[in-house]
Design a protein around this motif. Structure first.
Motif, PDB file in Angstrom:
ATOM      1  N   SER A   1     -11.407 -31.377 -28.346  1.00  0.00           N
ATOM      2  CA  SER A   1     -11.011 -29.997 -28.597  1.00  0.00           C
ATOM      3  C   SER A   1     -10.172 -29.859 -29.859  1.00  0.00           C
ATOM      4  O   SER A   1      -9.183 -30.587 -30.056  1.00  0.00           O
ATOM      5  CB  SER A   1     -10.230 -29.432 -27.409  1.00  0.00           C
ATOM      6  N   GLY A   2     -10.525 -28.884 -30.672  1.00  0.00           N
ATOM      7  CA  GLY A   2      -9.726 -28.575 -31.839  1.00  0.00           C
ATOM      8  C   GLY A   2      -8.413 -27.905 -31.498  1.00  0.00           C
ATOM      9  O   GLY A   2      -7.558 -27.709 -32.366  1.00  0.00           O
TER      10      GLY A   2
ATOM     11  N   ALA B   1     -12.581 -29.718 -34.020  1.00  0.00           N
ATOM     12  CA  ALA B   1     -13.449 -30.064 -32.888  1.00  0.00           C
ATOM     13  C   ALA B   1     -14.206 -31.342 -33.222  1.00  0.00           C
ATOM     14  O   ALA B   1     -14.710 -31.513 -34.332  1.00  0.00           O
ATOM     15  CB  ALA B   1     -14.411 -28.929 -32.601  1.00  0.00           C
ATOM     16  N   PHE B   2     -14.300 -32.242 -32.235  1.00  0.00           N
ATOM     17  CA  PHE B   2     -14.827 -33.580 -32.518  1.00  0.00           C
ATOM     18  C   PHE B   2     -15.629 -34.065 -31.311  1.00  0.00           C
ATOM     19  O   PHE B   2     -15.088 -34.673 -30.389  1.00  0.00           O
ATOM     20  CB  PHE B   2     -13.667 -34.539 -32.813  1.00  0.00           C
TER      21      PHE B   2
ATOM     22  N   ASP C   1      -3.556 -36.184 -39.373  1.00  0.00           N
ATOM     23  CA  ASP C   1      -4.703 -35.323 -39.077  1.00  0.00           C
ATOM     24  C   ASP C   1      -5.177 -34.625 -40.352  1.00  0.00           C
ATOM     25  O   ASP C   1      -6.351 -34.717 -40.746  1.00  0.00           O
ATOM     26  CB  ASP C   1      -4.308 -34.309 -38.007  1.00  0.00           C
ATOM     27  N   LYS C   2      -4.264 -33.942 -41.036  1.00  0.00           N
ATOM     28  CA  LYS C   2      -4.636 -33.201 -42.243  1.00  0.00           C
ATOM     29  C   LYS C   2      -4.821 -34.110 -43.461  1.00  0.00           C
ATOM     30  O   LYS C   2      -5.713 -33.889 -44.287  1.00  0.00           O
ATOM     31  CB  LYS C   2      -3.573 -32.153 -42.555  1.00  0.00           C
ATOM     32  N   LEU C   3      -3.988 -35.129 -43.585  1.00  0.00           N
ATOM     33  CA  LEU C   3      -4.015 -35.955 -44.787  1.00  0.00           C
ATOM     34  C   LEU C   3      -5.124 -36.996 -44.785  1.00  0.00           C
ATOM     35  O   LEU C   3      -5.746 -37.265 -45.811  1.00  0.00           O
ATOM     36  CB  LEU C   3      -2.674 -36.667 -44.968  1.00  0.00           C
ATOM     37  N   GLU C   4      -5.376 -37.611 -43.622  1.00  0.00           N
ATOM     38  CA  GLU C   4      -6.315 -38.728 -43.556  1.00  0.00           C
ATOM     39  C   GLU C   4      -7.597 -38.403 -42.803  1.00  0.00           C
ATOM     40  O   GLU C   4      -8.542 -39.186 -42.826  1.00  0.00           O
ATOM     41  CB  GLU C   4      -5.648 -39.937 -42.867  1.00  0.00           C
ATOM     42  N   GLY C   5      -7.609 -37.273 -42.068  1.00  0.00           N
ATOM     43  CA  GLY C   5      -8.759 -36.994 -41.208  1.00  0.00           C
ATOM     44  C   GLY C   5      -8.787 -37.871 -39.984  1.00  0.00           C
ATOM     45  O   GLY C   5      -9.846 -38.160 -39.427  1.00  0.00           O
ATOM     46  N   VAL C   6      -7.609 -38.301 -39.543  1.00  0.00           N
ATOM     47  CA  VAL C   6      -7.485 -39.115 -38.333  1.00  0.00           C
ATOM     48  C   VAL C   6      -6.456 -38.452 -37.422  1.00  0.00           C
ATOM     49  O   VAL C   6      -5.282 -38.333 -37.778  1.00  0.00           O
ATOM     50  CB  VAL C   6      -7.061 -40.562 -38.643  1.00  0.00           C
ATOM     51  N   LYS C   7      -6.912 -38.009 -36.272  1.00  0.00           N
ATOM     52  CA  LYS C   7      -6.053 -37.319 -35.303  1.00  0.00           C
ATOM     53  C   LYS C   7      -5.458 -38.341 -34.346  1.00  0.00           C
ATOM     54  O   LYS C   7      -6.184 -39.024 -33.627  1.00  0.00           O
ATOM     55  CB  LYS C   7      -6.870 -36.273 -34.544  1.00  0.00           C
ATOM     56  N   VAL C   8      -4.130 -38.447 -34.329  1.00  0.00           N
ATOM     57  CA  VAL C   8      -3.430 -39.369 -33.438  1.00  0.00           C
ATOM     58  C   VAL C   8      -2.737 -38.546 -32.359  1.00  0.00           C
ATOM     59  O   VAL C   8      -1.885 -37.699 -32.660  1.00  0.00           O
ATOM     60  CB  VAL C   8      -2.403 -40.227 -34.196  1.00  0.00           C
ATOM     61  N   VAL C   9      -3.104 -38.773 -31.102  1.00  0.00           N
ATOM     62  CA  VAL C   9      -2.602 -37.981 -29.982  1.00  0.00           C
ATOM     63  C   VAL C   9      -2.233 -38.909 -28.826  1.00  0.00           C
ATOM     64  O   VAL C   9      -2.539 -40.108 -28.845  1.00  0.00           O
ATOM     65  CB  VAL C   9      -3.649 -36.943 -29.518  1.00  0.00           C
ATOM     66  N   CYS C  10      -1.595 -38.320 -27.813  1.00  0.00           N
ATOM     67  CA  CYS C  10      -1.167 -39.105 -26.650  1.00  0.00           C
ATOM     68  C   CYS C  10      -1.472 -38.341 -25.378  1.00  0.00           C
ATOM     69  O   CYS C  10      -1.177 -37.151 -25.275  1.00  0.00           O
ATOM     70  CB  CYS C  10       0.334 -39.378 -26.740  1.00  0.00           C
TER      71      CYS C  10
END
Length: 306
Positions: free
Chosen positions: A280-281, A30-31, A222-231
């Motif tokens: 949303s997580g 969640a962000f 997401d898990k490795l860098e803490g950066v969520k990439v979505v579309c």
């Protein structure tokens, strides 16, 4: 020549942990966008302007017992602002306190140096780097950069804007956020045309299809860098891309893609979906979220063995 030595660059995803192994889990989860800094390419009009307006209007406090957060701060990165966007910038910065909340940065997203400058704009204005990076600028394969006109000497600017720019912005986001030990979210704006075909504008369709594949490939970030990439993958949306009265390209696009008002959704609807996708997580990295007249749904993905 830009000096990249001060920014951490990860060239090998396996150098600091195997994506399928036991690396520490840095998932974003969640962000909340409250108090965050956003950079929004294509923010001068349409879907991305609506997204910026929505986030700017949201409350900045998380609760009465918690210390107040700074307001959500936004960089609109575009070649120009529409009158509506100009009014938005003026009104957002018109309060008696709180300082600058929205800035316009004239940006050609096809140029790497101009994307990199957006980080400096954020640092100069607010002393920190963006948390949310939205790659929303795009063009509809106009005649000056089209498969059929084929008037460019090297490559296609349509691909530079629609495909290379979101990829480069995602790379810049990961480098910047890792270097500043921050978690963050990257949102690419795709299109349901990635699921169809169009003989008149094949480069546009190909660029949007490639974005889906790129975002799915970035799932481990997401898990490795803490950066969520979505579309976010909208259907037909009532934006200037379709409706500009001064653009002959818009008129031909309406015909070629069978645009009618009864199938179009409002930019504000896509904006709400984008906020949900960011905050949303329930939507981890690699998610492609479709939104159109039928509602919204995660695009299913099945890995096929060769």
């Amino acid at each position: 020549m830009t000096d990249h030595s001060s920014v951490e660059t990860r060239t090998d995803p396996f150098a600091h942990g195997n994506p399928s192994g036991n690396s520490p889990d840095r998932s974003v989860g969640a962000f909340s966008t409250a108090g965050k800094i956003l950079v929004v390419t294509g923010g001068g009009s349409g879907i991305c302007l609506s997204f910026a307006q929505l986030l700017a209007a949201s409350t900045s406090a998380s609760g009465s017992s918690a210390p107040p957060l700074p307001p959500t701060r936004i960089i609109l990165a575009d070649l120009r602002l529409t009158p509506e966007a100009e009014d938005f910038v003026r009104e957002a910065n018109g309060g008696s306190s709180g300082g600058v909340r929205v800035v316009f940065a004239k940006t050609n997203v096809a140029r790497r140096a101009e994307l990199e400058e957006l980080v400096q704009v954020s640092l100069r204005t607010w002393g920190d780097v963006p948390d949310v990076w939205v790659a929303g600028a795009g063009i509809f394969e106009p005649k000056w950069s089209s498969f059929w006109e084929d008037s460019e000497e090297d490559g296609y600017e349509t691909l530079n804007i629609n495909l290379a720019h979101p990829i480069k912005l995602a790379r810049l986001a990961i480098k910047t956020l890792v270097a500043h030990d921050k978690k963050g979210v990257v949102v690419a704006v795709g299109s349901t045309t990635s699921l169809t075909k169009n003989y008149a504008r094949p480069i546009y369709c190909a660029s949007k299809d490639a974005i889906n594949s790129f975002v799915r490939s970035m799932e481990p970030a997401d898990k490795l860098e803490g950066v969520k990439v979505v579309c976010v993958m909208p259907g037909i949306v009532s934006t200037p891309l379709w409706l500009s009265p001064t653009s002959p390209d818009a008129a031909s696009a309406r015909t070629q893609f069978s645009y009618t008002s009864d199938v179009a959704i409002a930019p504000s609807e896509v904006a709400r979906t984008m906020r949900e996708l960011v905050e949303s997580g329930a939507y981890p990295g690699g998610t492609v979220l479709r939104v159109d007249r039928s509602g919204q749904a995660v695009l299913p993905f099945e890995t096929r063995k060769r």
